[in-house]
Design a protein around this motif. Structure first.
Motif, PDB file in Angstrom:
ATOM      1  N   ILE A 371      -8.797  38.269  46.778  1.00 43.20           N
ATOM      2  CA  ILE A 371      -9.059  38.598  45.092  1.00 43.20           C
ATOM      3  C   ILE A 371     -10.627  38.721  45.168  1.00 43.20           C
ATOM      4  CG2 ILE A 371      -9.837  37.417  42.998  1.00 43.20           C
ATOM      5  CD1 ILE A 371      -6.906  35.591  43.243  1.00 43.20           C
ATOM      6  N   PHE A 372     -11.280  38.042  46.342  1.00 47.01           N
ATOM      7  CA  PHE A 372     -12.783  37.530  46.104  1.00 47.01           C
ATOM      8  C   PHE A 372     -13.640  38.967  46.623  1.00 47.01           C
ATOM      9  CE2 PHE A 372     -17.024  35.611  48.528  1.00 47.01           C
ATOM     10  CZ  PHE A 372     -17.726  35.113  47.274  1.00 47.01           C
ATOM     11  N   ARG A 373     -12.904  39.391  48.012  1.00 44.54           N
ATOM     12  CA  ARG A 373     -13.148  40.882  48.977  1.00 44.54           C
ATOM     13  C   ARG A 373     -13.328  41.962  47.883  1.00 44.54           C
ATOM     14  NH1 ARG A 373     -10.848  41.769  53.601  1.00 44.54           N
ATOM     15  NH2 ARG A 373      -9.723  42.632  52.459  1.00 44.54           N
ATOM     16  N   THR A 374     -12.731  41.584  46.876  1.00 43.20           N
ATOM     17  CA  THR A 374     -11.709  42.983  45.867  1.00 43.20           C
ATOM     18  C   THR A 374     -13.597  43.131  44.586  1.00 43.20           C
ATOM     19  OG1 THR A 374      -9.583  43.130  46.042  1.00 43.20           O
ATOM     20  CG2 THR A 374     -10.282  43.558  43.922  1.00 43.20           C
ATOM     21  N   ALA A 378     -16.223  45.641  44.104  1.00 40.58           N
ATOM     22  CA  ALA A 378     -16.842  46.505  42.783  1.00 40.58           C
ATOM     23  C   ALA A 378     -18.109  45.991  41.976  1.00 40.58           C
ATOM     24  CB  ALA A 378     -15.305  46.055  41.829  1.00 40.58           C
ATOM     25  N   ILE A 379     -19.000  45.139  42.328  1.00 39.62           N
ATOM     26  CA  ILE A 379     -19.543  44.621  42.418  1.00 39.62           C
ATOM     27  C   ILE A 379     -20.922  45.853  42.705  1.00 39.62           C
ATOM     28  CG2 ILE A 379     -21.686  42.899  42.289  1.00 39.62           C
ATOM     29  CD1 ILE A 379     -19.178  40.494  41.458  1.00 39.62           C
ATOM     30  N   LEU A 380     -20.524  45.387  44.635  1.00 37.71           N
ATOM     31  CA  LEU A 380     -21.693  46.302  45.258  1.00 37.71           C
ATOM     32  C   LEU A 380     -21.485  47.308  44.989  1.00 37.71           C
ATOM     33  CD1 LEU A 380     -20.788  45.042  48.521  1.00 37.71           C
ATOM     34  CD2 LEU A 380     -22.931  45.042  47.204  1.00 37.71           C
ATOM     35  N   LYS A 406     -20.922  35.744  54.802  1.00 34.45           N
ATOM     36  CA  LYS A 406     -19.711  36.522  55.534  1.00 34.45           C
ATOM     37  C   LYS A 406     -19.453  37.717  54.375  1.00 34.45           C
ATOM     38  CE  LYS A 406     -18.853  34.607  59.339  1.00 34.45           C
ATOM     39  NZ  LYS A 406     -18.219  32.505  59.945  1.00 34.45           N
ATOM     40  N   ILE A 407     -18.407  36.992  53.951  1.00 32.65           N
ATOM     41  CA  ILE A 407     -17.308  37.798  53.026  1.00 32.65           C
ATOM     42  C   ILE A 407     -18.047  39.021  52.321  1.00 32.65           C
ATOM     43  CG2 ILE A 407     -15.468  38.348  51.078  1.00 32.65           C
ATOM     44  CD1 ILE A 407     -15.005  34.870  51.653  1.00 32.65           C
ATOM     45  N   LEU A 408     -19.042  38.844  51.988  1.00 33.74           N
ATOM     46  CA  LEU A 408     -20.281  39.394  50.901  1.00 33.74           C
ATOM     47  C   LEU A 408     -20.733  40.835  52.393  1.00 33.74           C
ATOM     48  CD1 LEU A 408     -21.611  40.967  48.845  1.00 33.74           C
ATOM     49  CD2 LEU A 408     -23.259  39.160  49.696  1.00 33.74           C
ATOM     50  N   GLU A 409     -21.000  40.523  53.947  1.00 30.13           N
ATOM     51  CA  GLU A 409     -21.263  41.058  54.770  1.00 30.13           C
ATOM     52  C   GLU A 409     -19.880  42.565  55.112  1.00 30.13           C
ATOM     53  OE1 GLU A 409     -24.389  42.298  55.407  1.00 30.13           O
ATOM     54  OE2 GLU A 409     -24.620  41.029  54.156  1.00 30.13           O
ATOM     55  N   ALA A 410     -19.392  41.377  54.682  1.00 24.90           N
ATOM     56  CA  ALA A 410     -17.706  42.331  55.656  1.00 24.90           C
ATOM     57  C   ALA A 410     -17.623  43.462  54.313  1.00 24.90           C
ATOM     58  CB  ALA A 410     -16.248  41.806  55.904  1.00 24.90           C
ATOM     59  N   ALA A 411     -17.523  43.360  53.081  1.00 19.61           N
ATOM     60  CA  ALA A 411     -17.670  43.806  51.926  1.00 19.61           C
ATOM     61  C   ALA A 411     -18.107  45.450  52.076  1.00 19.61           C
ATOM     62  CB  ALA A 411     -17.203  43.503  50.806  1.00 19.61           C
TER      63      ALA A 411
END
Ligand code: PEP
Ligand code: MG
Length: 578
Positions: A371-374, A378-380, A406-411
């Motif tokens: 859910i978070f990565r999706t 979208a925000i990025l 970390k999850i943000l970096e992966a996205a």
């Protein structure tokens, strides 16, 4: 008769009361003659059809007034209505037991509700509420009783309800609701925040007023002082008509400040931005002169629907808001803050004893990384269209912040390899709403681009007082020295590290708190759109030096009431000298 509650949205309303309450309908059991069973079943089918039409109408109206997401709430109702298992069981009971349709609807509904009640599942419980609403609707149609619906209210009434959920509030037509009064809730419960953003005067936490009032009685709502007058005297009505008129005039005067800078009288610039829940609110924020968005509560995009919003849908919503504000004005998008008083029925979240201390916001996102990565993607992606900043809610520890990053970096990596554009330098900040983070602000300051102080939660956690519980609302004290010291600590730590500090809790739009916050050095104030212009008027009257003196003086006091009185007095004196 005068009643006092909690001021939730300022302004004045006069008009007839409209009691929003589930009607108690007495249903009697009667036998139906064999020959009349077919027509009894037909009568039931017609009532079912009428209910479906009513729901379609409400859905359509909601779509026009509030938007497609809010309208989806009613799709869930329609689904329940169309469930053949439900209607089949009712027809069977009518035919086999030779009973009247009203009785069969009640009996079968109760059987379903009993099954639902035995299941420990939030989603099912929500469906139980839908089923109860729908069966009432069908029974009303069978008995020829008019329905009560929030979206069908006639002109200019004051709405009285035991409680309004955020989705009830989303259904309200701001043209027809002059005021809102509820038995329960606090100033920072989400329906109160929505009432403010819709600019409907509201008083909440009135205990049992709904039991004491009748529809049609004339009432006055003083949303600014948190008072309600029932059947007031002519003299009182005149006083409040005048107050309302003056209030409207003042609002018109404020409108002249829409394009003026938010600068103190000695030339210090601050940022006055708005809190929003959806793209429509962003438009209201623009017309109220907001210089950007300091808090986009994205959870409303996830609510009142049957499944998670897709990346594309989210991207469109975030892009729409950003484009409204252009490249210069910041739009701070907060990642999903679900839990607490905001449930997501379809997520099957565990039932908790203390939801405000439980599985919510970043805690859920670090667990449900899908859910978070999706959402982060979208925000990025939307960040390519304007000045978007990302903000994590409910951070409690440095590990959580690092985990989220970390999850943000992966996205980012994913988008980069897909050739999807985004702002590589998008700022990332955190909400400071858990005392642990306020205490550790110096350490956090090294790892974020900005802080935004969420006083709604910071106060409830500091004072250990549930923000939605009116019986402990007296502890919701923005002027408590403990809270002020925490805020000062956060601002000082951030400034030492060269970072900016915002506040997006309701305290930021409180005109008595504003001089103290300005004096403590807060850079950005994010508030309900309707508070932006009154705040700008105040900032433009107030020299920063004076605000600093006020802040210094209150830090020496320890009584919240005394602090509030002192600031009000100082501001009156200041106005007197101008
Ligand atoms: C806060 O806690 O102050 C805040 C702004 O977030 P929310 O009201 O959405 O919890
Ligand atoms: Mg919060």
């Amino acid at each position: 008769m005068e009643y006092t509650g909690i001021s939730a949205a300022s302004g004045y309303a006069l008009g007839p009361a409209f009691l929003f309450q589930k009607q108690i309908i007495q249903i009697t059991k009667s036998e139906v003659h064999k020959e009349r069973l077919d027509s009894e079943i037909k009568r039931f089918e017609e009532a079912l059809g009428q209910a479906a039409e009513e729901l379609e109408k409400i859905k359509e109206k909601t779509k026009q007034t509030m938007g497609p997401e809010e309208a989806e709430i009613f799709s869930a109702h329609i689904l329940v209505l169309e469930d053949p298992e439900y209607s089949g069981a009712i027809k069977e009971m009518i035919r086999l037991e030779e009973l009247n349709a009203e009785w069969a609807v009640q009996e079968i509904t109760n059987r379903f509700l009993n099954i639902f009640a035995s299941m420990d599942n939030e989603y099912i419980r929500e469906r139980a509420a839908d089923l109860r609403d729908i069966s009432n609707m069908v029974i009303r149609n069978l008995m020829g009783i008019n329905s009560l619906s929030l979206s069908e209210i006639s002109e200019n009434v004051v709405l009285f309800a035991h409680d309004l959920t955020p989705s009830d509030t989303a259904q309200l037509d701001r043209e027809k609701i002059a005021g809102i009064v509820t038995n329960i809730g606090g100033r920072t419960s989400h329906s109160a925040i929505m009432a403010r953003s819709m600019e409907i005067p509201a008083v909440v936490g009135m205990q049992d007023i709904v039991e004491k009032i009748n529809s049609g009685e004339f009432v006055i709502v003083d949303g600014s002082e948190g008072k309600v007058f029932v059947n007031p005297s002519e003299e009182w009505i005149q006083i409040y008509r005048d107050k309302k008129k003056n209030y409207e005039v003042r609002r018109q005067e404020f409108k002249m400040l829409v394009h003026e800078p938010s600068m103190t009288s000695d030339g210090v610039q601050v940022e006055l931005v708005a809190n929003i829940g959806n793209p429509q609110d962003a438009l209201v924020a623009v017309t109220n002169g907001a210089e950007g968005i300091g808090l986009y509560r994205t959870e409303f995009l996830y609510m009142g629907r049957q499944e998670l919003p897709s990346e594309e849908e989210q991207f469109e919503a975030y892009k729409a808001v950003t484009e409204m504000f252009g490249k210069e004005h910041p739009v701070v998008i907060r990642s999903l803050d679900i839990g607490g008083d905001k449930a997501l029925p379809y997520l099957d979240m565990p039932k908790e004893m203390n939801p405000f201390l439980g599985y919510r916001a970043i805690r859920l996102c670090l667990d449900r990384t899908d859910i978070f990565r999706t959402q982060l993607r979208a925000i990025l992606r939307a960040s390519a269209y304007g000045n978007i900043k990302l903000m994590y809610p409910m951070i409690a520890s440095l590990e959580e912040l690092r985990g989220a990053n970390k999850i943000l970096e992966a996205a980012k990596q994913e988008l980069f390899s897909q050739g999807s554009p985004f702002n590589k330098d998008m700022e990332v900040g955190i909400m400071v709403e858990i005392p642990a983070v306020a205490v550790m602000a110096d350490r956090f300051a090294d790892e974020v681009d900005f802080f935004s102080i969420g006083t709604n939660d910071l106060i409830q956690y500091t004072m250990a007082a549930d923000r939605t519980n009116e019986t402990v609302a007296y502890l919701s004290q923005p002027f408590n020295l403990a809270v002020l010291r925490l805020i000062k600590g956060v601002i000082d730590a951030a400034h030492k590290a060269g970072k900016r500090v915002a506040m997006c809790g309701e305290m930021a739009g409180d005109l008595t708190a504003l001089p103290i916050l300005l004096g403590l050095g807060l850079n950005e104030f994010s508030m309900s759109a309707s508070s932006v212009l009154p705040a700008r008027a105040l900032v433009r009257q107030l020299p920063k030096e004076k605000a600093q003196a006020i802040a210094k003086a209150v830090l020496e006091m320890d009584n919240p009431k005394e602090i509030e009185r002192f600031v009000k007095q100082e501001m009156q004196l200041l106005r007197g000298t101008r």
